[in-house]
Design a protein around this motif. Structure first.
Motif, PDB file in Angstrom:
ATOM      1  N   CYS A  47       0.851  -1.192   0.000  1.00 56.56           N
ATOM      2  CA  CYS A  47       0.000   0.000   0.000  1.00 56.56           C
ATOM      3  C   CYS A  47       0.884   1.239   0.000  1.00 56.56           C
ATOM      4  CB  CYS A  47      -0.941   0.008   1.200  1.00 56.56           C
ATOM      5  SG  CYS A  47      -0.135   0.154   2.807  1.00 56.56           S
ATOM      6  N   GLU A  48       0.301   2.375  -0.273  1.00 58.09           N
ATOM      7  CA  GLU A  48       1.037   3.628  -0.432  1.00 58.09           C
ATOM      8  C   GLU A  48       1.858   3.984   0.801  1.00 58.09           C
ATOM      9  OE1 GLU A  48       0.117   8.382  -1.301  1.00 58.09           O
ATOM     10  OE2 GLU A  48      -1.520   6.928  -1.202  1.00 58.09           O
ATOM     11  N   SER A  49       1.303   3.785   1.983  1.00 55.83           N
ATOM     12  CA  SER A  49       1.986   4.168   3.221  1.00 55.83           C
ATOM     13  C   SER A  49       3.023   3.146   3.666  1.00 55.83           C
ATOM     14  CB  SER A  49       0.962   4.346   4.341  1.00 55.83           C
ATOM     15  OG  SER A  49       0.347   3.102   4.652  1.00 55.83           O
ATOM     16  N   ASN A  50       3.012   1.969   3.023  1.00 59.33           N
ATOM     17  CA  ASN A  50       3.886   0.861   3.407  1.00 59.33           C
ATOM     18  C   ASN A  50       3.649   0.415   4.846  1.00 59.33           C
ATOM     19  OD1 ASN A  50       5.777  -1.061   2.535  1.00 59.33           O
ATOM     20  ND2 ASN A  50       7.464   0.029   3.549  1.00 59.33           N
ATOM     21  N   ARG A  51       2.407   0.618   5.347  1.00 68.02           N
ATOM     22  CA  ARG A  51       2.004   0.173   6.690  1.00 68.02           C
ATOM     23  C   ARG A  51       0.731  -0.651   6.561  1.00 68.02           C
ATOM     24  NH1 ARG A  51       1.568   5.019  10.865  1.00 68.02           N
ATOM     25  NH2 ARG A  51       0.438   3.311  11.891  1.00 68.02           N
ATOM     26  N   MET A  52       0.786  -1.905   6.978  1.00 65.41           N
ATOM     27  CA  MET A  52      -0.362  -2.787   6.776  1.00 65.41           C
ATOM     28  C   MET A  52      -1.601  -2.312   7.532  1.00 65.41           C
ATOM     29  SD  MET A  52       0.904  -6.189   8.823  1.00 65.41           S
ATOM     30  CE  MET A  52      -0.637  -6.871   9.438  1.00 65.41           C
ATOM     31  N   ASP A  53      -1.416  -1.643   8.685  1.00 63.57           N
ATOM     32  CA  ASP A  53      -2.580  -1.170   9.434  1.00 63.57           C
ATOM     33  C   ASP A  53      -3.311  -0.058   8.698  1.00 63.57           C
ATOM     34  OD1 ASP A  53      -0.147   0.318  10.111  1.00 63.57           O
ATOM     35  OD2 ASP A  53      -1.435   1.461  11.478  1.00 63.57           O
ATOM     36  N   LYS A  54      -2.628   0.603   7.752  1.00 62.42           N
ATOM     37  CA  LYS A  54      -3.249   1.674   6.987  1.00 62.42           C
ATOM     38  C   LYS A  54      -4.039   1.148   5.782  1.00 62.42           C
ATOM     39  CE  LYS A  54      -1.791   5.118   9.465  1.00 62.42           C
ATOM     40  NZ  LYS A  54      -2.758   5.928  10.249  1.00 62.42           N
ATOM     41  N   MET A  55      -4.210  -0.162   5.729  1.00 64.05           N
ATOM     42  CA  MET A  55      -5.079  -0.763   4.714  1.00 64.05           C
ATOM     43  C   MET A  55      -6.453  -1.103   5.296  1.00 64.05           C
ATOM     44  SD  MET A  55      -2.490  -3.432   2.769  1.00 64.05           S
ATOM     45  CE  MET A  55      -3.431  -3.455   1.230  1.00 64.05           C
ATOM     46  N   VAL A  56      -6.550  -1.137   6.623  1.00 65.39           N
ATOM     47  CA  VAL A  56      -7.746  -1.664   7.288  1.00 65.39           C
ATOM     48  C   VAL A  56      -8.843  -0.603   7.362  1.00 65.39           C
ATOM     49  CG1 VAL A  56      -8.663  -2.671   9.401  1.00 65.39           C
ATOM     50  CG2 VAL A  56      -6.343  -3.253   8.635  1.00 65.39           C
ATOM     51  N   VAL A  57     -10.002  -0.945   6.833  1.00 60.23           N
ATOM     52  CA  VAL A  57     -11.157  -0.051   6.847  1.00 60.23           C
ATOM     53  C   VAL A  57     -12.236  -0.579   7.792  1.00 60.23           C
ATOM     54  CG1 VAL A  57     -12.945   1.014   5.423  1.00 60.23           C
ATOM     55  CG2 VAL A  57     -10.670   0.610   4.465  1.00 60.23           C
ATOM     56  N   HIS A  58     -12.432  -1.877   7.772  1.00 54.77           N
ATOM     57  CA  HIS A  58     -13.402  -2.536   8.659  1.00 54.77           C
ATOM     58  C   HIS A  58     -12.911  -3.954   8.866  1.00 54.77           C
ATOM     59  CE1 HIS A  58     -15.743  -4.989   5.550  1.00 54.77           C
ATOM     60  NE2 HIS A  58     -14.818  -4.352   4.864  1.00 54.77           N
ATOM     61  N   ARG A  59     -13.602  -4.701   9.667  1.00 49.55           N
ATOM     62  CA  ARG A  59     -13.155  -6.063   9.938  1.00 49.55           C
ATOM     63  C   ARG A  59     -14.340  -6.976  10.156  1.00 49.55           C
ATOM     64  NH1 ARG A  59      -9.485  -4.609  14.890  1.00 49.55           N
ATOM     65  NH2 ARG A  59      -9.198  -2.814  13.538  1.00 49.55           N
ATOM     66  N   LEU A  60     -14.090  -8.265   9.975  1.00 41.19           N
ATOM     67  CA  LEU A  60     -15.072  -9.304  10.279  1.00 41.19           C
ATOM     68  C   LEU A  60     -14.543 -10.142  11.431  1.00 41.19           C
ATOM     69  CD1 LEU A  60     -15.986 -10.625   6.686  1.00 41.19           C
ATOM     70  CD2 LEU A  60     -17.218  -8.911   8.049  1.00 41.19           C
ATOM     71  N   GLY A  61     -15.457 -10.710  12.227  1.00 33.57           N
ATOM     72  CA  GLY A  61     -15.067 -11.622  13.284  1.00 33.57           C
ATOM     73  C   GLY A  61     -14.357 -12.833  12.719  1.00 33.57           C
ATOM     74  N   MET A  62     -13.571 -13.488  13.552  1.00 32.07           N
ATOM     75  CA  MET A  62     -12.767 -14.624  13.091  1.00 32.07           C
ATOM     76  C   MET A  62     -13.627 -15.704  12.439  1.00 32.07           C
ATOM     77  SD  MET A  62      -9.940 -16.754  15.245  1.00 32.07           S
ATOM     78  CE  MET A  62      -8.956 -18.059  14.509  1.00 32.07           C
ATOM     79  N   ASP A  63     -14.776 -16.024  13.026  1.00 33.02           N
ATOM     80  CA  ASP A  63     -15.628 -17.075  12.483  1.00 33.02           C
ATOM     81  C   ASP A  63     -16.433 -16.630  11.264  1.00 33.02           C
ATOM     82  OD1 ASP A  63     -14.982 -19.268  13.951  1.00 33.02           O
ATOM     83  OD2 ASP A  63     -16.809 -19.337  15.144  1.00 33.02           O
ATOM     84  N   THR A  64     -16.542 -15.324  11.056  1.00 36.75           N
ATOM     85  CA  THR A  64     -17.375 -14.798   9.966  1.00 36.75           C
ATOM     86  C   THR A  64     -16.618 -14.856   8.653  1.00 36.75           C
ATOM     87  OG1 THR A  64     -18.473 -13.297  11.510  1.00 36.75           O
ATOM     88  CG2 THR A  64     -18.734 -12.834   9.169  1.00 36.75           C
ATOM     89  N   SER A  65     -17.230 -15.448   7.657  1.00 32.77           N
ATOM     90  CA  SER A  65     -16.665 -15.455   6.310  1.00 32.77           C
ATOM     91  C   SER A  65     -17.287 -14.311   5.509  1.00 32.77           C
ATOM     92  CB  SER A  65     -16.961 -16.790   5.623  1.00 32.77           C
ATOM     93  OG  SER A  65     -18.371 -17.033   5.579  1.00 32.77           O
ATOM     94  N   GLY A  66     -16.697 -14.015   4.357  1.00 30.05           N
ATOM     95  CA  GLY A  66     -17.326 -13.049   3.467  1.00 30.05           C
ATOM     96  C   GLY A  66     -16.458 -11.876   3.076  1.00 30.05           C
ATOM     97  N   LEU A  67     -17.113 -10.817   2.613  1.00 33.14           N
ATOM     98  CA  LEU A  67     -16.465  -9.723   1.898  1.00 33.14           C
ATOM     99  C   LEU A  67     -15.824  -8.691   2.825  1.00 33.14           C
ATOM    100  CD1 LEU A  67     -19.202  -9.231  -0.840  1.00 33.14           C
ATOM    101  CD2 LEU A  67     -17.070 -10.526  -1.011  1.00 33.14           C
ATOM    102  N   VAL A  68     -14.549  -8.417   2.557  1.00 35.31           N
ATOM    103  CA  VAL A  68     -13.787  -7.420   3.313  1.00 35.31           C
ATOM    104  C   VAL A  68     -13.090  -6.491   2.322  1.00 35.31           C
ATOM    105  CG1 VAL A  68     -12.042  -7.026   5.077  1.00 35.31           C
ATOM    106  CG2 VAL A  68     -13.307  -9.161   5.075  1.00 35.31           C
ATOM    107  N   VAL A  69     -13.175  -5.181   2.574  1.00 31.21           N
ATOM    108  CA  VAL A  69     -12.530  -4.178   1.726  1.00 31.21           C
ATOM    109  C   VAL A  69     -11.247  -3.702   2.399  1.00 31.21           C
ATOM    110  CG1 VAL A  69     -12.756  -1.939   0.588  1.00 31.21           C
ATOM    111  CG2 VAL A  69     -14.766  -3.388   0.872  1.00 31.21           C
TER     112      VAL A  69
END
Length: 266
Positions: A47-69
């Motif tokens: 990513c542009e900032s070279n920091r993985m935490d700066k990619m995170v917009v939202h999250r799903l619970g560990m057991d939850t499958s599905g779409l993540v941006v």
């Protein structure tokens, strides 16, 4: 944990990445830097900032499958955060819950609070539990426990009424309007129909039973304890049956209307 080669990439451009997350995988690392989807996505795409935490917009619970941006640029991160904060992102989930839900559709509006009895989980906030916080030692329970109740809204629609090994379950479409932590789990438990396979908020789980409500507060169509036990035995070893099925939002840079959908694995 998926590797970078077998990531299920639904959409990718210079600004955002959409991944179909499998169940049993953390979206972001925990306190001990556990393996996570965030790390795999960062290693593959960067990513542009070279920091993985700066990619995170939202999250799903560990057991939850599905779409993540995930965001790839600082501008995309900023704009997506704004879209989520102002509730301009629509997310629909699919879940199997214990028992047959009588109403074909409805809205659950119980406010949520941190659970001072079973930390770090959540529960429905009632006047009784708010009064119970008075006089508790701040140093013992921590600042988060004293936060005001969070307005929480979940809309549901029955997709089908089914059976697992002869035991009644309902397939629901769930819309998380407010997007609180563990909101869907607590709200389903609080209407007497916990999510199938939920070992935290389901019967005998680690969190408060019934989402923190007493049994007399539950509706008449609630799944009995016997039914919940039978279902738990039938699905033992399987993850909770909840899937982030669809997401829609305006692209953070091009402003194009985006809509994505994936099939539930249960």
């Amino acid at each position: 944990m998926p590797t970078s080669k077998d990531l299920n990439v639904i959409f990718e451009d210079d600004h955002i990445i959409l991944i179909n997350k499998p169940s049993g995988v953390l979206t972001v690392p925990g306190k001990v830097d556990n393996p996570s989807l965030n790390k795999v996505v960062f290693d593959r795409f960067g990513c542009e900032s070279n920091r993985m935490d700066k990619m995170v917009v939202h999250r799903l619970g560990m057991d939850t499958s599905g779409l993540v941006v995930f965001a790839r640029t600082n501008n995309a991160l900023r704009e997506l955060n704004s879209l989520f904060r102002t509730r301009k992102v629509t997310r629909k989930y699919e879940a199997l819950v214990c028992g047959h839900v009588s109403n074909d559709s409805g809205e659950i509006t119980w406010p949520l609070m941190r659970d001072y009895e079973f930390p770090p989980y959540m529960r429905v906030s009632t006047d009784y539990h708010q009064r119970a916080l008075i006089g508790l030692d701040f140093g013992e329970i921590g600042k988060k426990m004293l936060e005001s109740p969070k307005e929480s809204v979940t809309k549901y629609q029955v997709l089908s009424r089914e059976y697992i090994n002869g035991h009644a379950v309902t397939r629901l479409s769930l819309t998380s309007v407010s997007g609180r932590t563990h909101q869907l789990n607590v709200h389903c438990a609080a209407i007497g129909h916990p999510i199938v396979g939920d070992t935290i908020y389901g019967l005998g789980g680690e969190a408060a039973p019934n989402g923190g409500l007493v049994e007399s507060d539950l509706p008449g169509d609630q799944a009995s304890a016997e039914l919940q036990r039978d279902i738990a035995e039938a699905v033992v070893g399987r993850p909770a049956c909840v899937h982030a099925k669809s997401i829609s939002f305006d692209h953070p840079v091009t402003m194009e209307k985006m809509f994505f959908e994936s099939v539930a694995p249960f």
